[in-house]
Design an enzyme around this catalytic site. Structure first.
Site, PDB file in Angstrom:
ATOM      1  N   ASP A 195      29.803  14.067 -38.796  1.00 41.82           N
ATOM      2  CA  ASP A 195      29.423  12.765 -38.245  1.00 41.82           C
ATOM      3  C   ASP A 195      28.617  11.957 -39.251  1.00 41.82           C
ATOM      4  O   ASP A 195      27.535  11.460 -38.958  1.00 41.82           O
ATOM      5  CB  ASP A 195      28.643  12.964 -36.944  1.00 41.82           C
ATOM      6  CG  ASP A 195      29.444  13.722 -35.904  1.00 41.82           C
ATOM      7  OD1 ASP A 195      29.866  13.104 -34.926  1.00 41.82           O
ATOM      8  OD2 ASP A 195      29.672  14.947 -36.086  1.00 41.82           O
ATOM      9  N   TYR A 225      33.243   6.079 -39.467  1.00 38.85           N
ATOM     10  CA  TYR A 225      32.896   5.195 -38.346  1.00 38.85           C
ATOM     11  C   TYR A 225      33.388   3.769 -38.584  1.00 38.85           C
ATOM     12  O   TYR A 225      32.777   2.797 -38.164  1.00 38.85           O
ATOM     13  CB  TYR A 225      31.390   5.227 -38.066  1.00 38.85           C
ATOM     14  CG  TYR A 225      30.957   6.529 -37.457  1.00 38.85           C
ATOM     15  CD1 TYR A 225      30.741   6.651 -36.083  1.00 38.85           C
ATOM     16  CD2 TYR A 225      30.785   7.668 -38.250  1.00 38.85           C
ATOM     17  CE1 TYR A 225      30.375   7.868 -35.524  1.00 38.85           C
ATOM     18  CE2 TYR A 225      30.423   8.886 -37.691  1.00 38.85           C
ATOM     19  CZ  TYR A 225      30.215   8.977 -36.333  1.00 38.85           C
ATOM     20  OH  TYR A 225      29.862  10.184 -35.766  1.00 38.85           O
ATOM     21  N   HIS A 361      35.775  19.695 -34.414  1.00 37.08           N
ATOM     22  CA  HIS A 361      34.784  18.630 -34.263  1.00 37.08           C
ATOM     23  C   HIS A 361      33.854  18.782 -33.060  1.00 37.08           C
ATOM     24  O   HIS A 361      32.634  18.833 -33.231  1.00 37.08           O
ATOM     25  CB  HIS A 361      35.480  17.272 -34.233  1.00 37.08           C
ATOM     26  CG  HIS A 361      34.537  16.121 -34.142  1.00 37.08           C
ATOM     27  ND1 HIS A 361      33.546  15.894 -35.089  1.00 37.08           N
ATOM     28  CD2 HIS A 361      34.398  15.134 -33.216  1.00 37.08           C
ATOM     29  CE1 HIS A 361      32.853  14.824 -34.755  1.00 37.08           C
ATOM     30  NE2 HIS A 361      33.351  14.341 -33.623  1.00 37.08           N
ATOM     31  N   HIS A 371      27.867  14.647 -24.681  1.00 36.89           N
ATOM     32  CA  HIS A 371      29.077  15.478 -24.801  1.00 36.89           C
ATOM     33  C   HIS A 371      28.932  16.849 -24.145  1.00 36.89           C
ATOM     34  O   HIS A 371      29.664  17.784 -24.494  1.00 36.89           O
ATOM     35  CB  HIS A 371      29.467  15.640 -26.279  1.00 36.89           C
ATOM     36  CG  HIS A 371      29.633  14.343 -27.000  1.00 36.89           C
ATOM     37  ND1 HIS A 371      30.558  13.397 -26.610  1.00 36.89           N
ATOM     38  CD2 HIS A 371      28.981  13.812 -28.079  1.00 36.89           C
ATOM     39  CE1 HIS A 371      30.479  12.349 -27.417  1.00 36.89           C
ATOM     40  NE2 HIS A 371      29.537  12.568 -28.310  1.00 36.89           N
ATOM     41  N   HIS A 400      25.062  14.374 -32.121  1.00 36.47           N
ATOM     42  CA  HIS A 400      24.312  13.898 -33.285  1.00 36.47           C
ATOM     43  C   HIS A 400      22.925  14.521 -33.327  1.00 36.47           C
ATOM     44  O   HIS A 400      21.897  13.858 -33.190  1.00 36.47           O
ATOM     45  CB  HIS A 400      24.229  12.373 -33.263  1.00 36.47           C
ATOM     46  CG  HIS A 400      25.569  11.719 -33.265  1.00 36.47           C
ATOM     47  ND1 HIS A 400      25.779  10.440 -32.826  1.00 36.47           N
ATOM     48  CD2 HIS A 400      26.794  12.192 -33.652  1.00 36.47           C
ATOM     49  CE1 HIS A 400      27.065  10.146 -32.938  1.00 36.47           C
ATOM     50  NE2 HIS A 400      27.691  11.186 -33.438  1.00 36.47           N
TER      51      HIS A 400
END
Length: 540
Positions: A195, A225, A361, A371, A400
């Site tokens: 990320d 991103y 991922h 998540h 994150h």
């Protein structure tokens, strides 16, 4: 009799640790769950680096190569080299370049300044198209991919890439091939990052990573991103749908990919970077086209490893077998990926490659609100197979923040389960995650965290400390350590049973004592022999 060099190294590391604060090993676990809360004196995130920044600017004229990147092949006797020539276009009316207009050549040899060998490859161009009024289209430069074969493992090579007939070769770069598969040969250091994006935090992460001098980089999804931007190149947003609710499609500003490739080139032109797709690589176009940038820009050893898809593959680096899995393609037991995974695991010779490291991922084990249980379906389909074949370590991103688990299988502490580690803390624009599902009033509802691919398999636990609940009311026993900080990790495999894992936090002054988390991961092949047979996941 002289001691084996790996044994001497291990004794040196252990004695050094004993002189300071001892580094724990997984044999000391399971560990009491520990949380290091977010430091409120720090910012949760930072803005993206603008494309006008010199680090993101194109530094060569067409048709000279730029965005040069290496990728490992399935064995250390070969390597992939990729680059881009020509100028990308963005506008309402774009005209793709001719991929055959510039040759794909790599000239290389074992001595600096001498390139007696040459390999040729293929080139392509891709487009990102939006047939909506006001949205801009994109077509890439010419993307070149060349696979060099017949290399010697553990050897340094010097190379230039480009088109010799146009007198458009790059400057000299060099790389060192990975060691041969063997139980006493390992990469120097393996960097793990997820990320990443391209914010000020991202640049700190890469600066720190480069100081660690890795010989291999694992990039566990969500790279640029670029899909946080409008096609007009408007400022990136931490929440695209929140900032641009009237967008007819989730746009993506492809020049961010080009800037990212230029920023990463000083690293990727000399160190193989192995990527796996994340949700930010989906990048939908009209007509259901997805993952166009990811599939076009990166070389991965899919065919060499028996896979029919760039979304999942494997490769060897010394005594480590790496498995890269795709969470955004079919992962069900009846599908092609599962069949490939079973075959790949079955073929691993643990006498030659004792370590098996898997990455994908989105994490299966995650105690953050963000998540939470999002890819529970994938876990229920695949976890038993990984446990059956004794996978040692699993790296994921998506969340994150940082989290390391105790050895676990099926939500139950298990000394033979993998060590799951989440490193989705590279520094992207979406900011750091700070809320835990076990914090008061932070448990998401079962209608939250719907995956972008696959079904929903959220569960209430039927036994253990969280019996009858969707969320735990305390940090789960399988979560050993979590920290809401940006950073990256380094895996140093020492021998067939010991590997040192170190996680570095961005806010710490970088140096030997800047570790945010450190542990020896210890394999126990005698105790945890392969669980060949039927192992299934249950809803615990």
């Amino acid at each position: 009799m002289m001691a084996h060099p790996n044994l001497l190294l291990l004794l040196l590391l252990l004695s050094s640790a004993a002189a300071a604060e001892p580094i724990p090993t997984t044999l000391d676990g399971p560990f009491p769950p520990t949380t290091r809360r977010f430091d409120p004196s720090l910012r949760r995130g930072s803005d993206d680096v603008p494309l006008s920044d010199p680090r993101l600017a194109k530094k060569v004229e067409s048709p000279f190569p730029e965005q040069i990147a290496l990728a490992a092949s399935s064995s250390p006797s070969s390597i992939w080299i990729s680059w881009i020539t020509g100028d990308a276009q963005i506008g309402s009316d774009v005209s793709p370049l001719d991929p055959s207009a510039v040759a794909s050549e790599v000239w290389y040899g074992e001595e600096s300044g001498e390139y007696p060998l040459m390999a040729k490859g293929a080139a392509l161009v891709y487009s990102q198209l939006y047939p909506y009024e006001g949205l801009l289209n994109y077509t890439s430069g010419i993307i070149h991919h060349v696979r060099i074969d017949g290399l010697h493992p553990g050897k340094r090579y010097y190379y230039k890439c480009g088109d010799s007939s146009l007198k458009a070769l790059s400057e000299e770069h060099s790389f060192e091939t990975l060691p041969s598969p063997a139980p006493d040969m390992y990469p120097h250091r393996i960097a793990v990052i997820g990320d990443l994006g391209l914010t000020s935090n991202s640049t700190t992460t890469i600066d720190h990573l480069a100081q660690n001098d890795p010989s291999l980089i694992l990039m566990v999804g969500d790279l640029t991103y670029a899909n946080q931007y409008l096609t007009t190149g408007g400022k990136g947003a931490s929440c695209f749908s929140c900032s641009f609710p009237n967008a007819p499609i989730r746009e993506t500003y492809q020049p961010r990919w080009d800037g990212w490739g230029r920023f990463m080139e000083p690293l990727t032109s000399k160190i193989p970077m192995m990527v796996i797709e994340g949700n930010h690589e989906i990048e939908p176009q009209a007509g259901g086209v997805t993952f166009k940038s990811y599939l076009s820009r990166f070389s991965v050893p899919s065919q060499e490893s028996g896979s029919n898809s760039s979304f999942y593959y494997s490769f060897n680096a010394g005594g480590v077998h790496f498995i890269m899995l795709g969470a955004y393609v079919d992962y069900n037991r009846t599908g092609a990926q599962y069949a490939w995974l079973k075959s790949d695991l079955h073929q691993v010779d643990r006498e030659v490659t004792p370590w098996v490291v898997a990455t994908w991922h989105p994490p299966w084990y995650n105690s953050y609100s963000s998540h939470y249980q999002e890819f529970e379906c994938m876990r229920q389909q695949m976890e038993g197979l990984l446990y059956q074949y004794g996978v040692d370590v699993v790296f994921s991103g998506h969340v994150h923040a940082y989290e390391r688990m105790n050895r676990v299988f099926n939500y139950t502490l298990d000394p033979c389960g993998p060590v799951y580690i989440t490193v989705g803390d590279g520094g992207n624009i979406e900011q750091i995650d700070i809320d835990h599902a076990d914090d008061p009033e932070k448990c998401p509802s079962q209608s939250d965290n719907i995956p972008e691919f696959g079904g929903v398999c959220h569960l209430n636990f039927s036994s253990g400390p969280a019996k009858g609940k969707f969320c735990w009311d305390q940090q789960p026993e399988w979560s050993a350590f979590r920290d809401s900080s940006f950073g990256h990790g380094i895996l140093e495999v020492i021998n067939s049973t010991y590997a040192l894992w170190t996680w570095h936090r961005n806010q710490d002054i970088y140096g030997e004592n800047s570790t945010g988390d450190q542990i020896y991961i210890v394999r126990q092949p005698d105790k945890c022999s392969l669980h060949i047979g039927n192992v299934t996941s249950h809803n615990w």
